[in-house]
Design a protein around this motif. Structure first.
Motif, short mmCIF file in Angstrom:
data_model
loop_
_atom_site.label_atom_id
_atom_site.label_comp_id
_atom_site.label_asym_id
_atom_site.label_seq_id
_atom_site.Cartn_x
_atom_site.Cartn_y
_atom_site.Cartn_z
N PRO A 1 21.23 31.46 54.70
CA PRO A 1 19.83 31.39 55.14
C PRO A 1 19.34 32.66 55.83
N SER A 2 20.20 33.29 56.65
CA SER A 2 19.76 34.51 57.34
C SER A 2 19.63 35.67 56.35
N ARG A 3 20.50 35.69 55.33
CA ARG A 3 20.38 36.73 54.31
C ARG A 3 19.07 36.56 53.54
N LYS A 4 18.75 35.33 53.19
CA LYS A 4 17.50 35.09 52.46
C LYS A 4 16.28 35.43 53.31
N LEU A 5 16.38 35.19 54.61
CA LEU A 5 15.29 35.55 55.51
C LEU A 5 15.05 37.05 55.47
N ARG A 6 16.13 37.83 55.57
CA ARG A 6 16.00 39.28 55.54
C ARG A 6 15.50 39.78 54.18
N GLU A 7 15.97 39.15 53.11
CA GLU A 7 15.53 39.53 51.77
C GLU A 7 14.03 39.26 51.60
N ALA A 8 13.58 38.14 52.14
CA ALA A 8 12.17 37.78 52.01
C ALA A 8 11.27 38.76 52.74
N TYR A 9 11.71 39.23 53.90
CA TYR A 9 10.90 40.21 54.62
C TYR A 9 10.88 41.55 53.89
N PHE A 10 11.96 41.86 53.19
CA PHE A 10 11.93 43.04 52.34
C PHE A 10 10.93 42.84 51.20
N PHE A 11 10.97 41.68 50.57
CA PHE A 11 10.07 41.39 49.45
C PHE A 11 8.61 41.54 49.89
N ALA A 12 8.31 41.11 51.11
CA ALA A 12 6.94 41.22 51.62
C ALA A 12 6.53 42.67 51.81
N ASN A 13 7.52 43.56 51.97
CA ASN A 13 7.24 44.97 52.21
C ASN A 13 7.60 45.86 51.02
N LEU A 14 7.92 45.24 49.88
CA LEU A 14 8.18 45.98 48.66
C LEU A 14 6.84 46.39 48.05
N THR A 15 6.71 47.66 47.67
CA THR A 15 5.46 48.14 47.06
C THR A 15 5.19 47.44 45.74
N PRO A 16 4.00 46.83 45.59
CA PRO A 16 2.91 46.76 46.55
C PRO A 16 3.19 45.73 47.64
N THR A 17 3.09 46.16 48.88
CA THR A 17 3.35 45.30 50.03
C THR A 17 2.26 44.25 50.18
N VAL A 18 2.48 43.32 51.08
CA VAL A 18 1.47 42.28 51.33
C VAL A 18 0.14 42.90 51.75
N LYS A 19 0.19 43.88 52.66
CA LYS A 19 -1.08 44.48 53.12
C LYS A 19 -1.72 45.32 52.02
N HIS A 20 -0.88 45.96 51.20
CA HIS A 20 -1.36 46.71 50.03
C HIS A 20 -2.11 45.77 49.08
N LEU A 21 -1.48 44.63 48.79
CA LEU A 21 -2.08 43.63 47.89
C LEU A 21 -3.36 43.05 48.47
N GLU A 22 -3.33 42.76 49.76
CA GLU A 22 -4.51 42.20 50.41
C GLU A 22 -5.69 43.19 50.26
N LYS A 23 -5.41 44.47 50.39
CA LYS A 23 -6.47 45.46 50.28
C LYS A 23 -7.03 45.52 48.87
N VAL A 24 -6.14 45.68 47.86
CA VAL A 24 -6.64 45.86 46.48
C VAL A 24 -7.32 44.61 45.94
N LEU A 25 -6.95 43.45 46.49
CA LEU A 25 -7.57 42.21 46.02
C LEU A 25 -8.87 41.89 46.77
N THR A 26 -9.12 42.62 47.84
CA THR A 26 -10.33 42.39 48.64
C THR A 26 -11.42 43.42 48.31
N VAL A 27 -10.98 44.67 48.18
CA VAL A 27 -11.95 45.76 47.96
C VAL A 27 -12.47 45.76 46.52
#
Length: 352
Positions: free
Chosen positions: A326-352
């Motif tokens: 479970p802790s490994r998957k937690l760390r992997e998921a946070y990497f996935f959220a920051n893999l290009t395109p990151t969450v904030k990157h995606l939020e920007k391109v889908l909003t603008v």
């Protein structure tokens, strides 16, 4: 997410059980790079594009990524890197490079990496382009630094985009062994240290024209971007599905106390199924709209974060151990959220 690959499911399962699962803890704790597993996938014909449509290729390879991510997302991420590079080769008009590398990439003889984290951020207005290219006889001289390129090795190739002028950028693929190219390994991440990630410094590196995939990188990125993002979606779905299974395994823990937690596996399953349906709808359309793909990728990132956190809560103190699944998957998921395109990157391109 199951196309022509259905008849190869037993082979995929066997390869994962034999060539990957025994090394998962070593990958996570000792930064072991599962290069052998990636090559075996190619040798088994799982990257072959022969007699397949573009959508069949994508669905088949997305399935392999998902099944791999269920067991080890770090290695599934390396697989994504290879498939992204393979997408570049499949889509280039450079016949010489396609002839030289396509078969080798598809049969696992040569592995590839993306090198497009910085360029993708550049095209979204997040960063400046870090590589510059100066025309010279027979090619270009490239300078600059790519902070992180994963899935690199001695016989690997990776993609890059370099700015030639204000209005021109080129895209090329290069081998890791080049005069003037210095690689420095990075293993100080919270997770995914087994991804063979390096900082790549270019000091007057000569790139011959034969290695240039496109003299117009801007247009080429538009061509390859849908697949680039689509191959990431199963990274999150694999982690989500394995987290759901883990949650269900501990449902009777502490006399069934987990039933009082606010998020249960059925809720996660429903959200995951909805994403699967959106993928099928998308692939049934005439063409893949990259923003629709990006929207699914963003939803998958948020679901994956929700799934791994729920998994941690359901497992309790057992999940808090450093080497627990479970802790490994937690760390992997946070990497996935920051893999290009990151969450904030995606939020920007889908909003603008």
């Amino acid at each position: 997410m199951e196309s022509c690959v259905v008849d190869k499911k037993p082979m995929i399962e066997q390869l994962i059980e034999k060539e990957l699962r025994p090394f998962v803890k070593k990958i996570d704790a000792e930064a072991f790079y599962a290069e052998g597993f990636l090559k075996k996938l190619g040798e088994a014909g799982l990257f072959s594009s022969t007699n397949k449509t573009e959508k069949e290729i994508l669905l088949d390879e997305m399935y392999v990524v998902k099944e791999t991510a269920k067991v080890c997302m770090t290695t599934a991420f390396c697989l994504w890197c290879h498939l992204a590079a393979l997408t570049y080769i499949r889509n280039t008009d450079n016949v010489e490079m396609k002839t030289r590398l396509l078969s080798a990439f598809e049969n696992g003889e040569v592995l590839g990496a993306t090198g497009l984290s910085n360029p993708m951020k550049y095209y979204a207005g997040l960063e400046k382009l870090n590589l510059s290219a100066r025309p010279t006889e027979g090619g270009y001289i490239v300078n600059g630094v790519l902070a992180s390129v994963s899935n690199l090795g001695e016989n690997h190739w990776f993609g890059l985009i370099a700015g030639v002028s204000e209005n021109k950028r080129i895209m090329a693929v290069v081998p890791c062994k080049l005069d003037g190219l210095k690689l420095k390994e990075k293993v100080d991440y919270l997770g995914i240290n087994g991804s063979s990630t390096y900082a790549c410094s270019f000091n007057d590196v000569f790139i011959p024209k034969e290695w240039v995939l496109s003299e117009n990188a801007d247009l080429f990125v538009e061509k390859i971007r849908p697949a680039f993002i689509a191959y990431q979606i199963p990274l999150g779905l694999g982690v989500t599905q394995s987290s759901i299974m883990a949650i269900e395994k501990v449902c009777q823990k502490q006399n069934g106390c987990n039933q009082f937690l606010r998020t249960q596996s059925n809720e996660l399953q429903a959200e995951e199924q909805h994403i699967q349906e959106e993928i099928l709808t998308l692939f049934n359309s005439e063409s893949l709209d990259w923003k629709e793909v990006a929207d699914i990728r963003l939803k998958t990132a948020y679901l994956t974060l929700k799934a791994v956190q729920t998994n941690m809560l359901h497992n309790g103190s057992a999940g808090y151990l450093k080497d627990s699944a479970p802790s490994r998957k937690l760390r992997e998921a946070y990497f996935f959220a920051n893999l290009t395109p990151t969450v904030k990157h995606l939020e920007k391109v889908l909003t603008v």
